[in-house]
Scaffold this active site. Structure first.
Site, PDB file in Angstrom:
ATOM      1  N   THR A  74       0.879  -1.140   0.120  1.00  0.00           N
ATOM      2  CA  THR A  74       0.080  -0.108  -0.087  1.00  0.00           C
ATOM      3  C   THR A  74       0.857   1.295  -0.188  1.00  0.00           C
ATOM      4  O   THR A  74       2.214   1.077  -0.322  1.00  0.00           O
ATOM      5  CB  THR A  74      -0.962  -0.167   1.083  1.00  0.00           C
ATOM      6  OG1 THR A  74      -1.970   1.085   0.986  1.00  0.00           O
ATOM      7  CG2 THR A  74      -0.409   0.009   2.511  1.00  0.00           C
ATOM      8  N   ASN A  75       0.324   2.397   0.272  1.00  0.00           N
ATOM      9  CA  ASN A  75       1.183   3.539   0.539  1.00  0.00           C
ATOM     10  C   ASN A  75       0.481   4.444   1.606  1.00  0.00           C
ATOM     11  O   ASN A  75      -0.285   4.166   2.373  1.00  0.00           O
ATOM     12  CB  ASN A  75       0.937   4.295  -0.931  1.00  0.00           C
ATOM     13  CG  ASN A  75      -0.283   4.735  -1.348  1.00  0.00           C
ATOM     14  OD1 ASN A  75      -1.031   5.437  -0.669  1.00  0.00           O
ATOM     15  ND2 ASN A  75      -0.814   3.951  -2.293  1.00  0.00           N
ATOM     16  N   ARG A  76       1.188   5.716   1.599  1.00  0.00           N
ATOM     17  CA  ARG A  76       0.715   6.402   2.995  1.00  0.00           C
ATOM     18  C   ARG A  76      -0.231   7.333   2.640  1.00  0.00           C
ATOM     19  O   ARG A  76      -0.719   8.181   3.674  1.00  0.00           O
ATOM     20  CB  ARG A  76       2.109   7.476   3.205  1.00  0.00           C
ATOM     21  CG  ARG A  76       3.417   6.584   3.558  1.00  0.00           C
ATOM     22  CD  ARG A  76       4.328   7.700   3.672  1.00  0.00           C
ATOM     23  NE  ARG A  76       5.723   6.892   4.004  1.00  0.00           N
ATOM     24  CZ  ARG A  76       6.139   6.268   4.700  1.00  0.00           C
ATOM     25  NH1 ARG A  76       5.523   6.191   6.003  1.00  0.00           N
ATOM     26  NH2 ARG A  76       7.424   5.807   4.811  1.00  0.00           N
TER      27      ARG A  76
ATOM     28  N   ARG B 136      -8.404   2.477   1.087  1.00  0.00           N
ATOM     29  CA  ARG B 136      -8.270   2.452   2.604  1.00  0.00           C
ATOM     30  C   ARG B 136      -8.031   3.968   3.082  1.00  0.00           C
ATOM     31  O   ARG B 136      -7.134   4.634   2.406  1.00  0.00           O
ATOM     32  CB  ARG B 136      -6.712   1.768   2.973  1.00  0.00           C
ATOM     33  CG  ARG B 136      -6.549   1.810   4.525  1.00  0.00           C
ATOM     34  CD  ARG B 136      -5.428   0.949   4.858  1.00  0.00           C
ATOM     35  NE  ARG B 136      -4.341   1.288   4.073  1.00  0.00           N
ATOM     36  CZ  ARG B 136      -3.470   2.282   4.257  1.00  0.00           C
ATOM     37  NH1 ARG B 136      -3.819   3.036   5.177  1.00  0.00           N
ATOM     38  NH2 ARG B 136      -2.574   2.533   3.269  1.00  0.00           N
TER      39      ARG B 136
END
Ligand code: CTP
Length: 419
Positions: free
Chosen positions: A220-222, A248
């Site tokens: 995923t990422n931030r 998300r």
């Protein structure tokens, strides 16, 4: 926090007649605050309670807060006085059912009339607004969802429940919207202000995608979804209809938006394409994975000695796909860069056929993931407007100002061409 906040002004609902219907949910305790806020906003409130609702909160509490007797039965058992659902329905500008259980919604959809609240619903000519509250599985159940679809098709407006901790101890979607948001929703509905984006539909992608590696891990990422939510909030405040296609997120999603959850890039692509078909504009705010694990293991991958190689495949470029078919619809993208910012953003503007792109650089302090602020440049084919560091809310306003300007210019151009 991204939820629409409203300062309850004393005159907001001045002179409006509101029936507050309370059903048997633990969220009934929030109806006390809701009632108080409605009265504070100038509304005249009559409370109707189902028999089970009285077990969660007392009629005395609600009578005191609403400054009116509470109706629970068809007639007063003491003196036989008839509580006319017809005249109650005629009196109301709005029938607000909050909290609404799955049971009450199913009965409303089926035309069942076995309590005073339901008979009032059936005879009311006013706008009905429903704020559901229940356990997440009950809310997601096809029976509940199809009852809501039926009611929606009959003009009932829903205030989506929020995600969060539920009375059952589980966590998910089902918690009744906060009273402040319900009041803001009712206010918007009853004060028919002609807003600048009324009648227009928007699709906003928000948050981070998750690409599974195995049943317990994902890439995923931030991204937190803050910027996407702020934009959705602003579009809603100007009267737009908004579908948020979200990965998300860790912010509360705006009440009043349709929310489609899409965790992986593939899922987001399908959901965004479907929502964009019905939209006048798309705002591509999500941080989408460009690569996903080529194989997803069915069982947990066990560790071994030495290195592990994760083979990745390309995911669809959602913005570029929508750009290829957008026609006269507006498409807005984002570019988060760490270097060669302007060149990279210009390249994306062209490649993805966007109308404009919002550039933010990770080199700017206060811009990027998780912060409440952002520093953006609005870039189109003929101009670049660099804005100072500001709250994400103000950045969203600036972005929506530009969207509105382009939509208005398009409208003016088609009028001039006699289209
Ligand atoms: N985007 C998208 N689908 C993807 C990747 C990006 O819709 N698979 C959208 C983003 O939502 C954003 C814009 O395209 O609006 C630019 O995203 P960004 O990640 O900055 O650019 P990429 O195209 O992924 O290019 P790169 O990773 O090389 O910077």
């Amino acid at each position: 926090m991204c939820r629409r906040r409203c300062d309850i002004a004393k005159t907001m609902l001045e002179g409006k007649h509101i029936i507050l219907g309370i059903t048997g949910s633990i969220a009934a305790y929030k109806a006390a605050v809701l009632c108080r806020l409605l009265v504070r906003a100038g509304a005249e409130v009559r409370v109707l309670m189902t028999p089970v609702a009285k077990r969660f909160i007392t009629p005395l509490t609600m009578a005191t807060l609403s400054k009116n007797p509470v109706f629970t039965e068809f007639f007063d058992p003491e003196n036989g006085a008839w509580n006319s659902h017809v005249s109650l329905g005629e009196w109301a500008d709005c029938l607000l059912i909050a909290p609404a259980t799955a049971n009450t919604m199913a009965k409303m959809a089926g035309g069942i009339a076995d309590n005073l609240l339901l008979t009032t619903y059936l005879s009311a000519r006013s706008q009905t607004v429903v704020a559901p509250a229940m356990d997440l599985d009950m809310y997601a159940h096809p029976a509940t969802q199809s009852a809501m679809d039926v009611l929606r098709s009959r003009g009932v407006k829903f205030i989506e429940p929020a995600e969060g901790e539920l009375a059952s101890g589980l966590s998910g979607k089902g918690r009744m919207a906060e009273p402040e948001d319900i009041v803001a929703f009712v206010d918007e509905l009853l004060t028919e202000k002609k807003k600048s984006l009324t009648g227009l539909r928007f699709m906003v992608t928000a948050g981070a995608t998750e690409e599974p590696i195995d049943p317990v891990r994902f890439v995923t990422n931030r991204s937190t979804g803050k910027m996407g939510c702020a934009i959705a909030d602003e579009l809603l405040a100007r009267g737009g209809q908004v579908t948020i296609v979200c990965g998300r997120t860790n912010v509360e999603l705006p009440a009043g938006a349709e929310v489609v959850e899409a965790l992986s890039a593939e899922q987001m692509y399908r959901a965004a394409a479907a929502a964009f078909e019905r939209a006048d504009a798309g705002i591509m705010c999500a941080a989408v994975a460009d690569y996903a694990p080529a194989e997803v293991a069915d069982t947990k991958i066990k560790k071994h000695d030495g290195e592990m190689l994760l083979r990745m495949r390309r995911t669809p470029d959602i913005a570029a796909s929508l750009g290829a078919v957008k026609g006269s619809r507006l498409l807005v993208g984002f570019a988060l860069e760490t270097d060669s910012e302007m060149d990279n953003a210009r390249g994306k503007l062209e490649r993805k056929n966007l109308d404009f792109i919002v550039l933010n650089s990770l080199r700017d302090k206060g811009a990027g993931f998780g912060t409440d602020t952002n520093k953006i440049t609005l870039l189109d084919r003929s101009s670049a407007e660099s804005l100072p560091l500001m709250s994400k809310r103000d950045a969203a306003k600036a972005i929506v100002d530009k969207i509105e300007k382009l939509i208005t210019a398009q409208g003016d151009a088609s009028t001039a061409l006699g289209r």
